[in-house]
Motif scaffolding. Structure first.
Motif, PDB file in Angstrom:
ATOM      1  N   GLU A 139       0.797  -1.220   0.000  1.00 10.99           N
ATOM      2  CA  GLU A 139       0.000   0.000   0.000  1.00 10.99           C
ATOM      3  C   GLU A 139       0.835   1.279   0.000  1.00 10.99           C
ATOM      4  N   THR A 140       2.150   1.155   0.250  1.00 13.01           N
ATOM      5  CA  THR A 140       2.967   2.360   0.363  1.00 13.01           C
ATOM      6  C   THR A 140       3.417   2.857  -1.009  1.00 13.01           C
ATOM      7  N   ARG A 141       3.646   4.154  -1.127  1.00 15.99           N
ATOM      8  CA  ARG A 141       3.961   4.751  -2.429  1.00 15.99           C
ATOM      9  C   ARG A 141       5.268   4.233  -2.993  1.00 15.99           C
ATOM     10  N   HIS A 142       6.323   4.201  -2.175  1.00 11.31           N
ATOM     11  CA  HIS A 142       7.651   3.815  -2.672  1.00 11.31           C
ATOM     12  C   HIS A 142       7.907   2.332  -2.418  1.00 11.31           C
ATOM     13  N   ASN A 143       6.965   1.492  -2.837  1.00 17.70           N
ATOM     14  CA  ASN A 143       7.053   0.069  -2.463  1.00 17.70           C
ATOM     15  C   ASN A 143       8.247  -0.636  -3.077  1.00 17.70           C
ATOM     16  N   GLN A 144       8.697  -0.211  -4.262  1.00 18.30           N
ATOM     17  CA  GLN A 144       9.869  -0.864  -4.866  1.00 18.30           C
ATOM     18  C   GLN A 144      11.121  -0.578  -4.044  1.00 18.30           C
ATOM     19  N   ARG A 145      11.304   0.677  -3.654  1.00 22.52           N
ATOM     20  CA  ARG A 145      12.452   1.067  -2.833  1.00 22.52           C
ATOM     21  C   ARG A 145      12.391   0.377  -1.471  1.00 22.52           C
ATOM     22  N   VAL A 146      11.209   0.355  -0.884  1.00 21.70           N
ATOM     23  CA  VAL A 146      11.019  -0.266   0.424  1.00 21.70           C
ATOM     24  C   VAL A 146      11.310  -1.764   0.352  1.00 21.70           C
ATOM     25  N   THR A 147      10.803  -2.411  -0.673  1.00 23.52           N
ATOM     26  CA  THR A 147      11.021  -3.855  -0.824  1.00 23.52           C
ATOM     27  C   THR A 147      12.497  -4.175  -0.964  1.00 23.52           C
ATOM     28  N   GLU A 148      13.203  -3.379  -1.747  1.00 19.51           N
ATOM     29  CA  GLU A 148      14.639  -3.607  -1.921  1.00 19.51           C
ATOM     30  C   GLU A 148      15.384  -3.461  -0.601  1.00 19.51           C
ATOM     31  N   ALA A 149      14.989  -2.476   0.192  1.00 18.95           N
ATOM     32  CA  ALA A 149      15.650  -2.275   1.480  1.00 18.95           C
ATOM     33  C   ALA A 149      15.331  -3.402   2.456  1.00 18.95           C
ATOM     34  N   LEU A 150      14.069  -3.800   2.523  1.00 19.96           N
ATOM     35  CA  LEU A 150      13.669  -4.819   3.495  1.00 19.96           C
ATOM     36  C   LEU A 150      14.205  -6.206   3.146  1.00 19.96           C
ATOM     37  N   THR A 151      14.411  -6.478   1.875  1.00 22.38           N
ATOM     38  CA  THR A 151      14.919  -7.791   1.474  1.00 22.38           C
ATOM     39  C   THR A 151      16.438  -7.816   1.340  1.00 22.38           C
ATOM     40  N   GLY A 152      17.088  -6.677   1.519  1.00 25.07           N
ATOM     41  CA  GLY A 152      18.541  -6.611   1.401  1.00 25.07           C
ATOM     42  C   GLY A 152      19.242  -7.238   2.595  1.00 25.07           C
ATOM     43  N   PRO A 153      20.547  -7.465   2.468  1.00 24.95           N
ATOM     44  CA  PRO A 153      21.314  -8.113   3.538  1.00 24.95           C
ATOM     45  C   PRO A 153      21.445  -7.255   4.788  1.00 24.95           C
ATOM     46  N   GLN A 154      21.106  -5.968   4.684  1.00 23.91           N
ATOM     47  CA  GLN A 154      21.231  -5.071   5.834  1.00 23.91           C
ATOM     48  C   GLN A 154      20.006  -5.100   6.746  1.00 23.91           C
ATOM     49  N   SER A 155      18.934  -5.774   6.317  1.00 26.37           N
ATOM     50  CA  SER A 155      17.695  -5.822   7.092  1.00 26.37           C
ATOM     51  C   SER A 155      17.403  -7.255   7.516  1.00 26.37           C
ATOM     52  N   ALA A 156      16.792  -7.422   8.691  1.00 21.11           N
ATOM     53  CA  ALA A 156      16.525  -8.778   9.184  1.00 21.11           C
ATOM     54  C   ALA A 156      15.621  -8.751  10.403  1.00 21.11           C
ATOM     55  N   ILE A 157      15.040  -9.897  10.677  1.00 23.27           N
ATOM     56  CA  ILE A 157      14.416 -10.170  11.963  1.00 23.27           C
ATOM     57  C   ILE A 157      15.391 -11.027  12.752  1.00 23.27           C
ATOM     58  N   VAL A 158      15.780 -10.548  13.923  1.00 23.72           N
ATOM     59  CA  VAL A 158      16.745 -11.254  14.765  1.00 23.72           C
ATOM     60  C   VAL A 158      15.988 -11.887  15.935  1.00 23.72           C
ATOM     61  N   ILE A 159      16.039 -13.198  16.014  1.00 27.11           N
ATOM     62  CA  ILE A 159      15.312 -13.937  17.043  1.00 27.11           C
ATOM     63  C   ILE A 159      16.253 -14.209  18.210  1.00 27.11           C
ATOM     64  N   VAL A 160      15.829 -13.813  19.405  1.00 23.93           N
ATOM     65  CA  VAL A 160      16.663 -13.966  20.602  1.00 23.93           C
ATOM     66  C   VAL A 160      15.909 -14.784  21.656  1.00 23.93           C
ATOM     67  N   ASP A 161      16.651 -15.228  22.679  1.00 19.21           N
ATOM     68  CA  ASP A 161      16.045 -16.031  23.739  1.00 19.21           C
ATOM     69  C   ASP A 161      15.068 -15.220  24.580  1.00 19.21           C
ATOM     70  N   ASP A 162      15.484 -13.992  24.907  1.00 12.68           N
ATOM     71  CA  ASP A 162      14.700 -13.158  25.812  1.00 12.68           C
ATOM     72  C   ASP A 162      15.163 -11.710  25.668  1.00 12.68           C
ATOM     73  N   LEU A 163      14.557 -10.814  26.438  1.00 12.80           N
ATOM     74  CA  LEU A 163      14.927  -9.404  26.336  1.00 12.80           C
ATOM     75  C   LEU A 163      16.345  -9.143  26.823  1.00 12.80           C
TER      76      LEU A 163
END
Length: 433
Positions: A293-317
């Motif tokens: 739904e966002t205007r710059h979805n191509q730019r956003v997609t490239e950033a979110l799928t790049g090696p600099q972005s991630a979900i990091v799963i940890v044991d706890d806070l």
């Protein structure tokens, strides 16, 4: 959409495992060196040539005419004017409270050291104007310099192809802040212009003492080359957001905030650190929906799928805190239960946004804080732009005859220990007949 990095059970130093944008400033430095040297040797002519070659703009006047700045302010959208004025007021209030006070320490009767804080004489402020334009960055650069007492402030921003001038909202922000020395120059040539100045056409540009403001890799490389010729604030890289969240976080908020920074640049980094598998699943659903739904979805997609972005799963806070400290994010959001208590335990971040109602975009514009912040892990050792950036600490050492006599033997002993007898002699001569 985002990569996943599972650190559960890991005892390794997380720094080498965390995502980063690939940014080869060293290689870029060699590429911009000829441009920087050309500006040093040939002044305005070299600046014009580089601007035409890199930006595709033939600039008639490097310095923006006063009437163009005034016209931009006059044409400013009323809603944008109100927003900029509020941003300026809030930033000024925060930065006024950052001013240093002069302190005198009395070491003995007649022996004092006074710490004074003096503003830099002249600064050059860089405001980006590539994929996006940033009148807000005018505010963030100019306000702390003005509060610090800098007497000479110049702003530069890349010329737009249709006008040959910086973006009109950038010019209007300069007008609202009373800045009349503005240049239509971007990239490495702008940094070189501030570093070396030019006088081969009128009005010239005097060299500055310090350059601040974010920019692309070419700007960063030029700042590295000019370090020592002038002071710089930092070597800024692509923008970053890290979010430390638990299962109390609203996945819509988390997704929206990750996307908000990805909107800046394909190299922008968006990182979620969480121990909650449920939150991860919900955020991924929301990210996919909101990106569509966002205007710059191509730019956003490239950033979110790049090696600099991630979900990091940890044991706890607890592990999450170690991870965000190792990452040293430019912007760090805390979306957990009791977020203030968690935020106060963080040791490495450019700025920390506490709780569900303090998104990074607030800090970009109207929080009162500064959005020029350390990137690439530099928050582990460096601070963001502030009033203090533009102040220099200068010590005044004032000793009387008796105060010097009291410590003279110690000075002589240490100078002899370092085999620098002339140092001691400079004290002894004052007490010899």
């Amino acid at each position: 959409m985002l990569n996943r990095i599972d650190l559960r059970g890991s005892v390794e130093d997380p720094r080498r495992l965390l995502p980063r944008a690939a940014l080869d400033v060293s290689a870029a430095t060699e590429q911009v060196r000829p441009t920087v040297e050309a500006v040093r040797e040939h002044g305005a002519a070299a600046i014009r040539e580089a601007t035409h070659r890199f930006d595709g703009v033939q600039v008639e006047r490097l310095r923006v005419p006063a009437e163009a700045i005034a016209a931009a302010e006059e044409a400013l959208d009323p809603a944008v004017r109100a927003a900029l004025l509020e941003s300026i007021a809030r930033a000024r209030k925060v930065h006024l409270d950052q001013r240093r006070t002069e302190v005198t320490t009395v070491l003995s009767d007649g022996g004092t050291v006074t710490q004074r804080w003096l503003p830099v004489g002249r600064v050059g402020l860089y405001v980006p104007g590539g994929l996006a334009v940033y009148p807000s960055s005018v505010v963030m650069n100019v306000v702390p310099a003005q509060v610090a007492g800098v007497e000479s402030i110049a702003v530069t921003s890349p010329p737009q192809k249709d006008t040959g001038l910086p973006n009109r909202n950038i010019l209007a922000a300069c007008a609202l802040l009373g800045i009349d020395e503005v240049y239509a120059v971007g990239g490495a040539q702008a940094i070189a212009m501030f570093g070396y100045g030019y006088g081969d056409e009128a009005p010239g540009c005097a060299p500055v003492d310090m350059i601040t403001g974010p920019g692309n890799v070419w700007v960063t490389a030029a700042k590295r080359l000019l370090r020592g010729v002038v002071g710089i604030d930092a070597e800024a890289g692509p923008t970053e957001i890290a979010i430390l969240a638990d299962d109390s976080a609203d996945p819509r908020h988390v997704a929206a905030d990750l996307i908000s920074q990805a909107e800046h640049d394909p190299l922008a980094a968006s990182v979620l650190v969480t121990p909650s598998p449920e939150l991860i699943e919900a955020v991924e659903v929301e990210v996919a929906k909101q990106v569509a739904e966002t205007r710059h979805n191509q730019r956003v997609t490239e950033a979110l799928t790049g090696p600099q972005s991630a979900i990091v799963i940890v044991d706890d806070l607890e592990q999450g805190l170690k991870v965000v400290d190792a990452y040293g994010a430019e912007h760090l959001e805390i979306q957990t239960r009791d977020p203030r208590a968690v935020a106060e335990r963080v040791r490495s971040a450019g700025a920390i946004f506490v709780g569900a109602w303090s998104p990074v975009s607030l800090g970009d514009y109207c929080a009162g804080s500064n959005h020029v912040l350390p990137t690439g892990g530099c928050a582990r050792h460096s601070s963001g732009l502030s009033t203090q950036t533009f102040l220099r600490g200068v010590q005044l050492i004032e000793y009387s005859h008796d105060a010097l006599r009291e410590v003279a033997d110690h000075v002589v002993a240490l100078s002899d220990a370092e085999d620098l007898p002339a140092h001691g002699a400079a004290v002894k001569v004052r007490f010899s007949a």
